[in-house]
Enzyme design. Structure first.
Site, PDB file in Angstrom:
ATOM      1  N   HIS A 285     -95.801  10.979  29.588  1.00 56.78           N
ATOM      2  CA  HIS A 285     -96.835  10.058  29.088  1.00 56.78           C
ATOM      3  C   HIS A 285     -96.746  10.043  27.556  1.00 56.78           C
ATOM      4  O   HIS A 285     -95.711   9.692  27.001  1.00 56.78           O
ATOM      5  CB  HIS A 285     -98.186  10.541  29.648  1.00 56.78           C
ATOM      6  CG  HIS A 285     -99.333   9.609  29.466  1.00 56.78           C
ATOM      7  ND1 HIS A 285     -99.217   8.299  29.096  1.00 56.78           N
ATOM      8  CD2 HIS A 285    -100.688   9.817  29.621  1.00 56.78           C
ATOM      9  CE1 HIS A 285    -100.421   7.732  29.035  1.00 56.78           C
ATOM     10  NE2 HIS A 285    -101.322   8.637  29.343  1.00 56.78           N
ATOM     11  N   HIS A 324     -91.139   2.125  32.611  1.00 54.77           N
ATOM     12  CA  HIS A 324     -92.600   2.079  32.624  1.00 54.77           C
ATOM     13  C   HIS A 324     -93.066   1.731  34.021  1.00 54.77           C
ATOM     14  O   HIS A 324     -92.431   0.945  34.710  1.00 54.77           O
ATOM     15  CB  HIS A 324     -93.105   1.026  31.630  1.00 54.77           C
ATOM     16  CG  HIS A 324     -94.537   1.234  31.258  1.00 54.77           C
ATOM     17  ND1 HIS A 324     -95.566   0.768  32.031  1.00 54.77           N
ATOM     18  CD2 HIS A 324     -95.095   1.886  30.202  1.00 54.77           C
ATOM     19  CE1 HIS A 324     -96.708   1.123  31.459  1.00 54.77           C
ATOM     20  NE2 HIS A 324     -96.444   1.805  30.355  1.00 54.77           N
ATOM     21  N   ASP A 380     -92.902   4.219  23.307  1.00 47.30           N
ATOM     22  CA  ASP A 380     -92.532   5.480  22.666  1.00 47.30           C
ATOM     23  C   ASP A 380     -91.111   5.507  22.107  1.00 47.30           C
ATOM     24  O   ASP A 380     -90.741   6.455  21.432  1.00 47.30           O
ATOM     25  CB  ASP A 380     -92.683   6.631  23.674  1.00 47.30           C
ATOM     26  CG  ASP A 380     -94.132   6.924  23.956  1.00 47.30           C
ATOM     27  OD1 ASP A 380     -94.904   6.948  22.988  1.00 47.30           O
ATOM     28  OD2 ASP A 380     -94.504   7.109  25.132  1.00 47.30           O
TER      29      ASP A 380
HETATM   30  N1  ACO Z   1     -84.141   7.181  32.443  1.00 47.50           N
HETATM   31  C1  ACO Z   1     -83.339   7.090  33.532  1.00 47.50           C
HETATM   32  N2  ACO Z   1     -83.742   6.666  34.731  1.00 47.50           N
HETATM   33  C2  ACO Z   1     -85.031   6.309  34.846  1.00 47.50           C
HETATM   34  C3  ACO Z   1     -85.928   6.366  33.763  1.00 47.50           C
HETATM   35  C4  ACO Z   1     -85.440   6.821  32.529  1.00 47.50           C
HETATM   36  N3  ACO Z   1     -86.223   6.886  31.468  1.00 47.50           N
HETATM   37  N4  ACO Z   1     -87.139   5.950  34.179  1.00 47.50           N
HETATM   38  C5  ACO Z   1     -87.012   5.657  35.467  1.00 47.50           C
HETATM   39  N5  ACO Z   1     -85.743   5.860  35.880  1.00 47.50           N
HETATM   40  C6  ACO Z   1     -85.191   5.599  37.205  1.00 47.50           C
HETATM   41  C7  ACO Z   1     -85.680   6.620  38.207  1.00 47.50           C
HETATM   42  O1  ACO Z   1     -84.807   7.724  38.283  1.00 47.50           O
HETATM   43  C8  ACO Z   1     -85.677   5.798  39.484  1.00 47.50           C
HETATM   44  O2  ACO Z   1     -84.345   5.677  39.922  1.00 47.50           O
HETATM   45  P1  ACO Z   1     -84.009   5.673  41.504  1.00 47.50           P
HETATM   46  O3  ACO Z   1     -84.662   4.427  42.035  1.00 47.50           O
HETATM   47  O4  ACO Z   1     -82.529   5.671  41.582  1.00 47.50           O
HETATM   48  O5  ACO Z   1     -84.632   6.916  42.068  1.00 47.50           O
HETATM   49  C9  ACO Z   1     -86.112   4.417  39.017  1.00 47.50           C
HETATM   50  O6  ACO Z   1     -85.724   4.345  37.628  1.00 47.50           O
HETATM   51  C10 ACO Z   1     -87.600   4.175  39.123  1.00 47.50           C
HETATM   52  O7  ACO Z   1     -88.269   5.182  38.372  1.00 47.50           O
HETATM   53  P2  ACO Z   1     -89.631   5.855  38.798  1.00 47.50           P
HETATM   54  O8  ACO Z   1     -89.607   7.279  38.374  1.00 47.50           O
HETATM   55  O9  ACO Z   1     -89.946   5.556  40.228  1.00 47.50           O
HETATM   56  O10 ACO Z   1     -90.659   5.032  37.912  1.00 47.50           O
HETATM   57  P3  ACO Z   1     -92.134   5.438  37.627  1.00 47.50           P
HETATM   58  O11 ACO Z   1     -92.889   4.180  37.493  1.00 47.50           O
HETATM   59  O12 ACO Z   1     -92.638   6.434  38.593  1.00 47.50           O
HETATM   60  O13 ACO Z   1     -92.040   6.212  36.219  1.00 47.50           O
HETATM   61  C11 ACO Z   1     -91.984   6.636  33.911  1.00 47.50           C
HETATM   62  C12 ACO Z   1     -92.350   5.637  35.019  1.00 47.50           C
HETATM   63  C13 ACO Z   1     -92.671   7.977  34.161  1.00 47.50           C
HETATM   64  C14 ACO Z   1     -92.485   6.087  32.593  1.00 47.50           C
HETATM   65  C15 ACO Z   1     -90.453   6.817  33.905  1.00 47.50           C
HETATM   66  O14 ACO Z   1     -89.830   5.579  33.651  1.00 47.50           O
HETATM   67  C16 ACO Z   1     -90.007   7.852  32.890  1.00 47.50           C
HETATM   68  O15 ACO Z   1     -90.009   9.034  33.201  1.00 47.50           O
HETATM   69  N6  ACO Z   1     -89.615   7.422  31.660  1.00 47.50           N
HETATM   70  C17 ACO Z   1     -89.241   8.348  30.630  1.00 47.50           C
HETATM   71  C18 ACO Z   1     -90.467   8.967  29.989  1.00 47.50           C
HETATM   72  C19 ACO Z   1     -91.184   7.968  29.100  1.00 47.50           C
HETATM   73  O16 ACO Z   1     -90.609   7.287  28.292  1.00 47.50           O
HETATM   74  N7  ACO Z   1     -92.515   7.969  29.253  1.00 47.50           N
HETATM   75  C20 ACO Z   1     -93.394   7.123  28.447  1.00 47.50           C
HETATM   76  C21 ACO Z   1     -93.995   6.042  29.278  1.00 47.50           C
HETATM   77  S1  ACO Z   1     -95.004   5.001  28.304  1.00 47.50           S
HETATM   78  C22 ACO Z   1     -96.423   5.881  28.113  1.00 47.50           C
HETATM   79  O17 ACO Z   1     -96.863   6.630  28.906  1.00 47.50           O
HETATM   80  C23 ACO Z   1     -97.130   5.709  26.899  1.00 47.50           C
END
Ligand code: ACO
Length: 573
Positions: A285, A324, A380
């Site tokens: 987050h 996201h 971010d």
């Molecule tokens: N890098 C690589 N792969 C990713 C990333 C990433 N940053 N984010 C998602 N994916 C992939 C997942 O592995 C998944 O792949 P799969 O379908 O092969 O299993 C797919 O994309 C879907 O991802 P989910 O985890 O289901 O997406 P979710 O909506 O649950 O998660 C989140 C969203 C937590 C923001 C995620 O994208 C993440 O961890 N990003 C990196 C951390 C980040 O930047 N957080 C800030 C968010 S903005 C905020 O809170 C202010």
């Protein structure tokens, strides 16, 4: 068309439309069909409860871990269209607010539903700037942290500690009290953040300068050294203000969900905000901005970006600052932030990590892996680079997120409190643990029981004594405070509790009986208790006490008169 015909036609159309606004569900287990109303494209989960296999059935629930497709509230604050990349606060596009308004105006908008007029803004600014000082004891509190304490840890604890200073904050249903806490919270967040930062440097705290703007005063408290008056650089002051606007709210994100969840227990807003800050701290987050800069350092050079992307695609690591839950298109905030980044770099010099970030973005936006999963830069991705160029250490990045998010949190908390449909947040679960009725072994754990008995040796003023209660399945120890007889002798002379189980204990998770199963999770067993022995006059006594009901957590539901339970054995099923 005359007006009568017109009304009739309208009614007919309305009726047809309203009959279409339903969802028909057929339960193939029973063959029964149900019409569930659709409102705002949503069905109410409680409408599913009527779907039962038999009258004793609890009814159907929906299962949605992490709330992927569950609306937990009706809100009128922030609108996001994740597919189109649209973000609006109270109807105003984020791009316009970032260009034309200030953070304090935006905070007012979030809280009161409309941008302030001149007088409202004057009053609002006055109130916020007159609540920037913190109690001197809070300074001492901050001094207690180790020099390398993470500032988010300090923020969580210090905001929670504010609840011990402002007792009126408990009066959450009073509008006046909520207003006061809002001024305090928005006013004091930058002060506490700046003091936490100065504490890690071992620098003296700089008191607020209420003549400065909200971000200008924050920069003053952070960076002022020997100057008699601090003059913030206008580019940095405005850049910070824009970043604050962009971070002010984001509908039902993780930390907002937390403040709503915690706030639903009617705790004071400082305790609820501390919980929200804790949620924001996590690397998935608000802690992501810190992680982005760490990741860019780890990559080290533009040439190494393709290798890093390979590792991301292999699932070894994440591309932090990408992806996201809601945005499946470019995060509109990231676009604005990228522009602000260049303005800051022009003043402070280019951040050497920028080239690596740009290369990550370039490759990711073209790569099948990211395109297919709709992974775009989020808020971010570039903020860390700006903060770093402005002179902030990485540990301060999530703090810079928490300060402006406070207005959104408070707006959402207030909306929750005023929503008559909201109650204490309490999700359901699907229990897949054992349904077998287990027995705690005889004398388990014997050593602890012995300790408990000796710990409870009677003390004259309480005349307490410990009694052991044995049932077929459980061993429990409880003490009588004070013992019903005035001149009771030590425990060993006071007798033994006699327990008899009633039928409840004989209904252990019988899978054939859903109603009994649920009841037995609430009340595990009921025991009627007798206490007997000899009092100090040598007179025997034998008393029937109340019924003792014990739930799955070993908690006492209704106790015998004068008795408190010290639960020892495990009672969970
Ligand atoms: N890098 C690589 N792969 C990713 C990333 C990433 N940053 N984010 C998602 N994916 C992939 C997942 O592995 C998944 O792949 P799969 O379908 O092969 O299993 C797919 O994309 C879907 O991802 P989910 O985890 O289901 O997406 P979710 O909506 O649950 O998660 C989140 C969203 C937590 C923001 C995620 O994208 C993440 O961890 N990003 C990196 C951390 C980040 O930047 N957080 C800030 C968010 S903005 C905020 O809170 C202010």
């Amino acid at each position: 068309m005359d007006s009568l015909t017109s009304t009739a036609t309208t009614k007919k159309t309305d009726a047809a439309a309203s009959s279409r606004e339903t969802l028909t569900i057929t339960d193939n287990r029973t063959g029964k069909s149900y019409d569930v109303p659709i409102t705002h494209g949503t069905i109410r989960a409680m409408d599913l409860r009527q779907i039962k296999t038999d009258p004793a059935d609890f009814g159907m629930m929906s299962y949605d871990p992490a709330y992927n497709n569950t609306a937990s509230c009706i809100s009128r604050i922030t609108y996001i269209d994740g597919d189109q990349g649209i973000l609006r606060y109270r109807g105003y596009p984020i791009e316009e607010l970032a260009e034309k308004s200030t953070y304090l105006e935006t905070a007012y908008l979030l809280l009161y539903g409309e941008l302030p007029n001149e007088k409202q803004l004057k009053d609002w600014t006055w109130h916020i700037s007159h609540h920037t000082f913190i109690h001197e004891s809070i300074k001492k509190f901050l001094d207690g942290f180790h020099y390398d304490a993470h500032p988010m840890g300090m923020m969580i604890s210090t905001i929670a500690a504010l609840s011990t200073f402002y007792h009126d904050a408990k009066d959450i249903l009073s509008e006046e009290s909520r207003k006061k806490q809002t001024y305090r919270m928005i006013g004091k967040m930058p002060t506490i953040a700046a003091f936490a930062y100065r504490h890690t440097l071992g620098m003296p705290f700089v008191y607020p300068d209420n003549e400065l703007s909200y971000p200008g005063n924050f920069l003053n408290m952070l960076f002022r050294t020997s100057e008699t008056r601090y003059h913030p650089n206008p580019t940095l002051e405005r850049a910070l203000d824009i970043l604050f606007i962009l971070h002010a709210d984001h509908e039902q994100n993780c930390s907002t969900n937390v403040i709503r969840g915690v706030g639903s227990s009617h705790v004071d807003p400082y305790s609820a905000t501390a919980a929200a800050i804790a949620a924001l701290y996590g690397p998935l987050h608000g802690g992501a901005n810190e992680e982005v800069v760490r990741m860019l350092h780890e990559i080290g050079s533009v040439q190494k970006v393709p290798d890093f992307i390979k590792r991301v695609k292999a699932g070894e690591t994440k591309l932090m600052g990408f992806g996201h839950r809601v945005y499946k298109h470019y995060d509109p905030r990231a676009r604005i932030i990228k522009r602000v980044a260049y303005e800051v770099f022009e003043l402070m010099g280019k951040n050497p990590l920028l080239e690596i970030a740009l290369e990550c973005e370039r490759i990711a936006l073209e790569d099948e892996y990211f395109v297919k999963r709709k992974l775009y830069p989020n808020v971010d991705f570039y903020t860390g680079l700006i903060y770093q160029s402005m002179g902030f250490p990485t540990t301060m990045f999530p703090v810079l997120f928490a300060i402006p998010r406070t207005s959104g949190w408070i707006a959402q908390w207030q909306e929750l409190l005023l929503d008559p449909e909201q109650k204490i947040a309490r999700p359901r679960q699907i229990y897949l643990g054992t349904s077998r009725w287990k027995s705690v072994p005889e004398n388990f754990p014997a050593a602890r029981h012995t300790r408990e008995v000796s710990r409870c040796t009677p003390v004259p003023q309480f005349r307490s004594c410990c009694l052991r209660l044995s049932t077929v399945d459980y061993e429990l120890v409880f003490s009588c405070l004070p013992f019903p007889r005035t001149n009771c002798r030590p425990a060993e002379r006071c007798g033994i509790v006699k327990a008899s189980e009633n039928s409840m204990a004989e209904l252990p998770n019988n899978p054939a009986n859903a109603a009994h199963r649920r009841r037995s999770q609430r009340v595990l067993m009921q025991l009627s208790v007798r206490i007997y022995g000899v009092d100090t006059q040598g007179k025997p006594f034998d008393e029937e006490c109340d019924t003792l009901a014990i739930n799955a957590h070993g908690a006492l539901r209704t106790g015998p008169r004068n008795a408190t339970l010290h639960h020892q054995g495990r009672t969970g099923v």
